[in-house]
Write a protein that holds these residues in place. Structure first.
Motif, mmCIF file in Angstrom:
data_model
loop_
_atom_site.group_PDB
_atom_site.id
_atom_site.type_symbol
_atom_site.label_atom_id
_atom_site.label_comp_id
_atom_site.label_asym_id
_atom_site.label_seq_id
_atom_site.Cartn_x
_atom_site.Cartn_y
_atom_site.Cartn_z
ATOM 1 N N THR A 16 0.829 -1.205 0.000
ATOM 2 C CA THR A 16 0.000 0.000 0.000
ATOM 3 C C THR A 16 0.864 1.256 0.000
ATOM 4 O O THR A 16 0.538 2.255 -0.646
ATOM 5 N N LEU A 17 1.991 1.194 0.700
ATOM 6 C CA LEU A 17 2.865 2.360 0.810
ATOM 7 C C LEU A 17 3.753 2.569 -0.412
ATOM 8 O O LEU A 17 3.986 3.707 -0.832
ATOM 9 N N PHE A 22 6.600 2.197 -7.311
ATOM 10 C CA PHE A 22 6.999 1.188 -8.284
ATOM 11 C C PHE A 22 6.402 1.484 -9.653
ATOM 12 O O PHE A 22 7.057 1.291 -10.681
ATOM 13 N N VAL A 23 5.156 1.928 -9.685
ATOM 14 C CA VAL A 23 4.530 2.291 -10.951
ATOM 15 C C VAL A 23 5.345 3.387 -11.642
ATOM 16 O O VAL A 23 5.640 3.315 -12.844
ATOM 17 N N ALA A 24 5.714 4.412 -10.878
ATOM 18 C CA ALA A 24 6.507 5.515 -11.442
ATOM 19 C C ALA A 24 7.866 5.028 -11.926
ATOM 20 O O ALA A 24 8.343 5.418 -13.005
ATOM 21 N N TRP A 25 8.514 4.149 -11.159
ATOM 22 C CA TRP A 25 9.843 3.652 -11.545
ATOM 23 C C TRP A 25 9.781 2.820 -12.813
ATOM 24 O O TRP A 25 10.619 2.966 -13.704
ATOM 25 N N ILE A 475 -4.016 -0.987 -7.022
ATOM 26 C CA ILE A 475 -5.455 -1.272 -6.905
ATOM 27 C C ILE A 475 -5.755 -2.036 -5.622
ATOM 28 O O ILE A 475 -6.680 -1.686 -4.870
ATOM 29 N N LEU A 476 -4.955 -3.045 -5.338
ATOM 30 C CA LEU A 476 -5.161 -3.825 -4.121
ATOM 31 C C LEU A 476 -4.876 -2.991 -2.880
ATOM 32 O O LEU A 476 -5.535 -3.156 -1.844
ATOM 33 N N GLY A 477 -3.910 -2.091 -2.980
ATOM 34 C CA GLY A 477 -3.600 -1.226 -1.842
ATOM 35 C C GLY A 477 -4.742 -0.279 -1.514
ATOM 36 O O GLY A 477 -5.052 -0.040 -0.347
ATOM 37 N N VAL A 478 -5.379 0.269 -2.564
ATOM 38 C CA VAL A 478 -6.530 1.149 -2.358
ATOM 39 C C VAL A 478 -7.665 0.383 -1.688
ATOM 40 O O VAL A 478 -8.318 0.872 -0.757
#
Length: 491
Positions: A16-17, A22-25, A475-478
């Protein structure tokens, strides 16, 4: 709480954090394959700057070089060059004792000064352009976020009329710090800035920048490790079902995250951990206590001026299209390197009066290494292709090259290109760094680098896997946050 439960909770919290980072990287890594952070390269300087004038005879220039001895310890500057600067024109530059000094071609010391308006227009003319506006910057900004540049403040930013080009000049001596067009800035925002966390308020503080990279990379490594454990564990638990090994999740986002995360988990873990290791300080103890340091002995430094032929300079300049000269060396062999407008550099043997391109043969190298590593044994090979440590994806490292492996405590690998005089030394510590960062993070493996198209395909496939895992992780984190923040109903 069981170990499995601990791993699941840890993965959910860390995911979640960290997933959004990771998406940005991963997304920015796609751009990094083709575009880096904008800079003003030496090749561009050679293309734009005017040719050096021909000194014939070159006695006045030699006298100017001799006058510089007082600014260099023992008359041996660590670097010496003849080039162009828009503020002072053609000049000599030398460094020694940690300081850089400029001189006129007659040897008169030049006091650095801020560029005038006339100089600014001269800079714009290098691009055949004109200035629309000049800004004075008193702090670092997005395109100059490095703390080492503070000594050049204030910057003079020239906004030119074509391509949205911006040129930054040093307020200390007027040299060009960086230059970029509108399109380069757009690509940097999509690639290098988010990937390397080059946001000014972070990058200008090197300690803060390093600590943030280490912190988030460390969390990401732990998150990936726990996720890999969970993914494998879930597959193992399904092996006795009627369907055999499969992903039991019905929701598409869960199923994709589980399958792709398990299959690509090793890559993601290695990629993130190697990013962390890019800032790691490999212990010096790995090298032991070598008696010799190949990098210091064979570094391309300027020798005492008496080592160079006095008549060679004018001979080189008479050939035309020389944009800069650099006095260099390969061990005790003096060389002069001349760069042309195409950025190509010719290395001349400076022991002769006539321009003779350098050509180092095996006996010369053996004699040179024998003087440095007395009592040691070594092996010399001629490489026609890149090996595991001498490797470049863009072909910037020349071939063929001599490779010397010294049986010393730090076990240095020394690569010498016989025509350019390029010397590249990699001790045991350097090679460790390549294995924990360069190779796993940038896929610098010979079998891939030699095949550029295959390298790009492999990068795209791996990055797509990482992107899918990261996006589904967000998505899972949200969803996890919504469940955690949702008030519990009273019974």
């Amino acid at each position: 709480m069981t170990f499995r439960t601990l791993m699941i909770k840890t993965h959910r919290v860390l995911g979640t954090l960290v997933s959004i980072f990771f998406v940005a990287w991963f997304l920015s890594a796609f751009v990094m394959i083709y575009h880096g952070f904008p800079k003003f390269s030496s090749d561009e300087a050679h293309r734009l700057h005017p040719s050096l004038p021909n000194f014939s005879p070159s006695d006045s220039l030699l006298a100017g070089m001799e006058a510089m001895r007082t600014h260099s310890p023992e008359g041996k500057p660590s670097s010496l060059s003849l080039s162009y600067n828009p503020v002072v024109g053609h000049h000599l530059a030398t460094s020694g004792g940690g300081e850089e000094h400029w001189f006129t071609l007659e040897g008169k010391a030049i006091t650095p000064e801020a560029p005038t308006v006339e100089v600014c227009h001269r800079v714009a003319a290098l691009w055949s352009d004109k200035i629309e506006r000049i800004d004075t910057l008193t702090t670092l900004d997005q395109w100059t976020p490095f703390s080492r540049l503070r000594e050049d403040l204030p910057f003079y930013r020239l906004n030119l009329s074509q391509q949205g080009r911006e040129v930054y000049l040093s307020g200390r001596d007027g040299h060009i710090i960086t230059e970029h067009t509108r399109s380069e800035r757009v690509w940097a925002w999509l690639g290098a800035i988010p990937h390397w966390v080059y946001f000014t308020w972070i990058r200008e503080n090197r300690d803060l920048w390093e600590n943030l990279i280490i912190f988030f990379s460390g969390l990401g490594s732990l998150m990936t490790l726990t996720g890999l454990y969970i993914g494998i564990d879930v597959f193992v638990r399904t092996r006795k079902s009627k369907r055999g090994v499969h992903s039991p999740y019905k929701r598409r986002s869960y199923r994709w995250h589980h399958i792709m995360g398990t299959l690509g988990g090793i890559f993601i873990l290695v990629w993130v951990f190697s990013g962390l290791m890019s800032l790691a300080d490999i212990p010096k103890s790995i090298n032991g206590s070598p008696k010799q340091n190949a990098r210091e002995v064979l570094g391309e430094q300027a020798l005492p001026l008496g080592s160079y032929s006095k008549n060679l300079i004018s001979q080189i300049l008479s050939r035309g299209d020389v944009r800069s000269l650099r006095w260099s060396s390969v061990g005790n062999i003096p060389t002069i390197k001349a760069a042309d407008s195409l950025g190509q550099t010719t290395c001349y043997d400076a022991r002769t009066d006539f321009p003779t391109p350098l050509s180092l043969e095996r006996p010369q190298l053996e004699q040179l290494i024998g003087r440095i590593y007395t009592g040691h044994t070594w092996q010399i090979d001629r490489l026609e292709e890149y090996d595991g440590y001498y490797i470049s994806r863009n072909g910037s490292l020349p071939l063929p090259v001599w490779r010397i492996q010294i049986e010393a405590e730090d076990n240095p690998y020394i690569y010498v290109h016989s025509q350019s005089g390029m010397v590249r030394t990699l001790d045991r510590r350097d090679r460790w760094q390549m294995w924990v960062y360069n190779k796993p993070h940038s896929l610098k493996f010979t079998w891939l680098v030699d095949k550029p198209i295959l390298w790009q395909i492999v990068c795209w496939v791996l990055l797509l896997v990482g992107t899918v895992v990261s996006v589904t992780g967000v998505i899972l984190g949200v969803r996890y946050l919504r469940r955690s923040l949702k008030p519990k109903s009273k019974r």
